[in-house]
Design an enzyme around this catalytic site. Structure first.
Site, short mmCIF file in Angstrom:
data_model
loop_
_atom_site.label_atom_id
_atom_site.label_comp_id
_atom_site.label_asym_id
_atom_site.label_seq_id
_atom_site.Cartn_x
_atom_site.Cartn_y
_atom_site.Cartn_z
N GLU A 61 -36.10 40.16 17.08
CA GLU A 61 -35.32 38.93 16.99
C GLU A 61 -34.54 38.66 18.27
O GLU A 61 -33.41 38.18 18.24
CB GLU A 61 -34.35 38.98 15.78
CG GLU A 61 -35.08 39.14 14.45
CD GLU A 61 -34.21 38.86 13.23
OE1 GLU A 61 -32.98 38.74 13.39
OE2 GLU A 61 -34.76 38.74 12.13
N GLU A 114 -41.13 39.19 8.81
CA GLU A 114 -40.11 39.51 7.82
C GLU A 114 -40.06 38.40 6.80
O GLU A 114 -39.44 37.38 7.02
CB GLU A 114 -38.72 39.63 8.45
CG GLU A 114 -38.54 40.89 9.24
CD GLU A 114 -37.09 41.16 9.59
OE1 GLU A 114 -36.20 40.52 9.01
OE2 GLU A 114 -36.87 42.03 10.44
#
Ligand SMILES: *[C@@H]1O[C@H](CO)[C@@H](O)[C@H](O)[C@H]1NC(C)=O
Ligand SMILES: *[C@@H]1O[C@H](CO)[C@@H](O)[C@H](O)[C@H]1NC(C)=O
Ligand SMILES: *[C@@H]1O[C@H](CO)[C@@H](O)[C@H](O)[C@H]1NC(C)=O
Ligand SMILES: *[C@@H]1O[C@H](CO)[C@@H](O)[C@H](O)[C@H]1NC(C)=O
Ligand SMILES: *[C@@H]1O[C@H](CO)[C@@H](O)[C@H](O)[C@H]1NC(C)=O
Ligand SMILES: *[C@@H]1O[C@H](CO)[C@@H](O)[C@H](O)[C@H]1NC(C)=O
Ligand SMILES: *[C@@H]1O[C@H](CO)[C@@H](O)[C@H](O)[C@H]1NC(C)=O
Ligand SMILES: *[C@@H]1O[C@H](CO)[C@@H](O)[C@H](O)[C@H]1NC(C)=O
Ligand SMILES: *[C@@H]1O[C@H](CO)[C@@H](O)[C@H](O)[C@H]1NC(C)=O
Length: 816
Positions: free
Chosen positions: A182, A253
């Site tokens: 991320e 995710e």
């Protein structure tokens, strides 16, 4: 009995199913990953090895496989593996190689996210704290010292895995690796040091020659050949897609719930919502979905990040204890089965989408007339929609997707749950309710005079403890000339808790929260004439795990003042004495150690804050998961046989007045049959006599299936991707199927109505139409059985109780 038995069965089974085959070539193109020349649709689920125990792994992986997953995804936790620079640890729950081999033995792939930064609600985002003290370091940026250590770590992990031949290219299960995590969220904060770091990280990773592709999630500018991936709740709606026409759409995710912090209401995501977004992602050409988490597990010890509870993603398809969370597990299993039935046309690349209405659309994949699959989507969250597709009409519930494997029959609708609901209940097995069962140790309150570490300022908390403990004492002394002068102490802190003592007496506590770490404690001071001693215990509940410049974060006391009549005395720059850790930690009170026994005394029920308690207990018989009920306690940490079962913070209530967590999981493998040592450090005034031990099990199962839009039942035994065996069944008749956990039987039918029962599996009632023999029919089919199946048809209930009206069957039953 299910647990232990399953573990041992799986263990022995896994010993047999060792696969011998050569390396697989893993590549990708715009459609999907390509393994040994074959395009693949992959469903993956995150299970983090240190959040359970090696004894649980085979069972968890088998349940993931049974849920139709093809792959297990895990991070690698640098700070577990290199707690001190150059000292490595891969033992017990940290045995990454053993975990990967177990996944392989059960025929699943592995996606490995080596970080090194992982966030993951894990203390310091997975980075070892010693990195903080590397001169000149700036984490996660184009910074020499950071890149040096990151590369050293990445090489060490990859080398170890290669030596065990765990990459697909070597015949192992690892098909995908992730570098960074991320980073797109923070890249801008690093200005010109961001983009070169991304390029360097990608190049470094690719240079490790694992033979399998790399991904970066939430990283729109991931350099070739690294694949950019999406994280979030709604990637089907929000992901802008791969950044190159040669890369596949990957969802690393898919959040099955939302992570929790202390003081926040429990939130969960419904099975229907998860299924909708996964199906939409596939309909739009996605080929890889990872559920985060598939099993969350337990943040043992002090591994949780700041304000993160010990129980992690308990709402995932496998709950904290590994029990099936139904209907999530079963509903997603049916989704995977339905999508796998569409695989050939899905992978054929011949797809079109068109509108079926204002808020309805179709995605059709058609290679030829025999091979066709369709996804009919109703984006309208309020109304049913009737749509027409290829000459037939279909009714779509609000916000749902129907999957048609042959472009004709609906195999699955994301909003129609035919899987049973399960209710988990704790059974109390032991009470610690007599004072004879407990011994105690009152934590020593240090005073300035005895402190060896001193400074003329308030030190930063983490830089002082080096994370060797949650606890740091800040102490000072001052002289008071007059008695009974009214004084007020004010302490500002940046986290996370504070317990204040004056002259050895407790005067109060305060704490911040995940969203606002800053807090203030203000108390009247009972000062005496002469020298007064103030001892302030600063407590961190995990290190930060998110955001840019983690190495610059600060915590602990920031300003201390005393107001005396009209004078304000500022002690912020004053002579302070420090003590890292508690005395009970230094003598290792949590251990069963002869030298330690002397410190314990009889339980005195004075419940002063900062008291250690210990007791002995026997393991509950059977194999159900075990947990400790700490509802009567405040905040602290608990150990069983010297192993930490994590922190607890029961006194931190959410806005509805509930604690997030009152049960701490004690893995069976931590226990011996008798004489287990329980040690608890209580920071507040909790009552240990209220503690109890329980076992967790599914005690109630409930199913609700309607006759009007029967979701044809598909059952499909998790494909063994590597080995390639597959079994499937494709039925059509609506039925309620109930199943108690292994070894338990349906002991009573709590509710049964064929007709128009109102409500759902949580609250229900008989409606205007009800077959009077509902209960008898269901009891006959189910009582005394571990599993039963009741056709939802008028015939089965000997006649239609209300012809012409849409009916359903709702059954709620008890397992014993
Ligand atoms: C992998 O695929 C590439 C490209 O198709 C091919 O050149 C190479 O020989 C393959 N390697 C193996 C081990 O099959
Ligand atoms: C991703 O997660 C969301 C929320 O958990 C879920 O709705 C969606 O179906 C998932 N999609 C995939 C592809 O896993
Ligand atoms: C097809 O799907 C794409 C991507 O979601 C969308 O932008 C486009 O509007 C759709 N086309 C039609 C005709 O619905
Ligand atoms: C959708 O249709 C079902 C019957 O098939 C009905 O029970 C339900 O109330 C409808 N929902 C809405 C929002 O109209
Ligand atoms: C951390 O502590 C060391 C002394 O142990 C000190 O030299 C250093 O300046 C401190 N760093 C920060 C960021 O406070
Ligand atoms: C207390 O008295 C001492 C000696 O008389 C004096 O030096 C000191 O400043 C006084 N302290 C305060 C806080 O008034
Ligand atoms: C955080 O809490 C403090 C009180 O301790 C308050 O003064 C401050 O305004 C709060 N900050 C935010 C951003 O809410
Ligand atoms: C007992 O604990 C002390 C430290 O407090 C340690 O030095 C000693 O080795 C331990 N003994 C045993 C038998 O574990
Ligand atoms: C796959 O598994 C089946 C059943 O366990 C076995 O008969 C078969 O030999 C296996 N195939 C390979 C390629 O390992």
């Amino acid at each position: 009995m299910s647990w232990m038995l399953w573990w041992s069965l799986s263990l022995s089974a896994s010993a047999i199913v060792i696969m011998a085959h050569g390396g697989s070539n893993v590549t990708y193109d715009s459609r999907s990953l390509v393994i040994n020349g074959k395009h693949k649709i992959i469903f993956s689920g995150s299970i983090h090895y240190p959040r359970s125990t090696p004894q649980m792994w085979p069972y968890l992986i088998s349940k993931a496989r049974a849920g139709g997953l093809d792959a297990i995804d895990t991070y690698v936790f640098w700070n577990l593996h290199e707690p001190q620079q150059g000292q490595y640890d891969f033992s017990g729950r940290k045995d990454l190689v053993r975990f990967i081999k177990e996944v392989h033995a059960q025929g699943l792939y592995v996606c490995l996210r080596i970080g090194p930064f992982i966030e993951s609600e894990w203390t310091y985002g997975g980075l070892p704290f010693w990195l903080h003290d590397v001169p000149g370091i700036v984490f996660r940026s184009d910074n020499k010292p950071f890149k040096y250590h990151m590369e050293r770590y990445a090489k060490m992990i990859v080398k170890m895995l290669k030596a065990e031949k765990l990459y697909a290219s070597q015949g192992g299960p690892i098909i995908l690796s992730q570098i960074e995590n991320e980073y797109g969220n923070v890249e801008a904060a690093f200005h010109e040091k961001g983009p070169p770091y991304v390029k360097w990280a990608a190049k470094m990773a690719v240079g490790l020659h694992t033979g399998v592709p790399w991904v970066m999630c939430k990283q729109d500018d991931a350099p070739d050949p690294v694949i950019n991936a999406c994280n979030g709740l709604r990637c089907g709606e929000t992901f802008s897609g791969p950044n190159s026409p040669r890369k596949p759409a990957i969802w690393t995710e898919n959040w099955t719930s939302v992570y929790q912090t202390y003081g926040k209401e429990t939130r969960s995501r419904s099975a229907e919502d998860i299924a909708f977004h996964a199906a939409l992602f596939i309909a739009k050409g996605g080929s890889f979905v990872n559920y985060y988490m598939y099993h969350g597990g337990t943040n043992f010890g002090r591994t949780a990040a700041e304000y993160v509870p010990t129980s992690y993603y308990d709402q995932a398809p496998l709950d904290e204890y590994g029990l099936l969370r139904q209907p999530k597990h079963g509903h997603l299993k049916e989704l995977h089965a339905a999508i796998k039935l569409c695989r050939k046309p899905l992978l054929s690349r011949k797809w079109i989408n068109f509108s079926l209405g204002q808020l309805q659309e179709a995605f059709a994949f058609e290679r030829n007339s025999d091979e066709c699959a369709a996804f009919l989507v109703n984006h309208d969250g309020r109304s049913n929609a009737t749509v027409h597709f290829k000459g037939s009409s279909y009714k779509l519930p609000p916000k749902s997707i129907s999957i048609l494997p042959h472009c004709k029959t609906v195999a699955f609708n994301t909003a129609q749950v035919s899987t049973q609901y399960g209710t988990r209940l704790a059974t109390r097995r032991h009470k610690f309710d007599s004072i004879e069962q407990w011994k105690e140790y009152k934590e020593y309150i240090p005073s300035f005079d005895k402190s060896s570490l001193r400074a003329n300022t308030l030190l930063e908390h983490m830089n002082t403890t080096k994370d060797s403990s949650d606890y740091l004492w800040y102490t000072f002394r001052f002289h008071q000339n007059s008695s009974n002068a009214h004084s007020v102490l004010t302490v500002n802190s940046l986290g996370h808790n504070l317990h204040a003592f004056v002259n050895g007496e407790f005067i109060g506590s305060a704490h911040g929260s995940h969203d606002n770490k800053s807090f203030t404690l203000q108390r009247s001071l009972p000062l005496k004439r002469g020298t007064n001693y103030v001892s302030l215990l600063s407590v961190m509940t995990g290190l930060p795990d998110a955001g840019a410049y983690l190495e610059r974060r600060v915590a602990g006391l920031r300003r201390v003042t005393i107001q005396r009549q009209h004078e304000l005395h500022d002690f912020t720059t004053y002579l302070w004495g420090y003590k890292v850790g508690l005395s009970g930690e230094n003598i290792q009170l949590h251990r069963n150690n002869a030298s330690v026994k002397a410190y314990w005394s009889r339980y005195a029920s004075s419940s002063r804050p900062l008291t250690w308690y210990k007791s002995i207990f026997d393991a509950p018989a059977g194999n159900d998961p075990v947990a400790l009920n700490l509802a009567s306690m405040g905040k602290g940490e608990a150990w069983v046989n010297g192993r930490s079962i994590g922190r607890y913070w029961v006194s931190f209530l959410d806005s509805d007045g509930n604690p997030y967590q009152t049960w701490n999981h004690i893995p069976r493998s931590f226990l011996k049959p008798s004489g287990n040592l329980l040690v608890i450090l209580e920071e507040e005034r909790g009552n240990p006599l209220g503690i109890s031990l329980g076992t967790m099990s599914i005690t109630k199962v409930c199913g609700h299936v309607s006759i009007s839009h029967p979701p044809p039942v598909i059952s499909w035994q998790g494909e063994n991707q590597i080995n390639g065996t597959r079994k499937r069944k494709y039925g059509r008749r609506p039925k309620v199927q109930l199943r108690c956990p292994r070894g338990r039987k349906i002991s009573s039918v709590l509710f049964s109505s064929f007709g128009t029962p109102s409500g759902d599996c949580e609250t229900y009632a008989i409606g205007s139409c009800h077959a009077s023999n509902s209960r008898a029919t269901v009891e006959k089919a189910c009582l005394g059985k571990e599993r039963c199946s009741i056709p939802v048809s008028s015939k089965n209930f000997k006649g239609d109780p209300c012809p012409g009206i849409a009916k359903s069957l709702l059954v709620d039953a008890k397992c014993a």
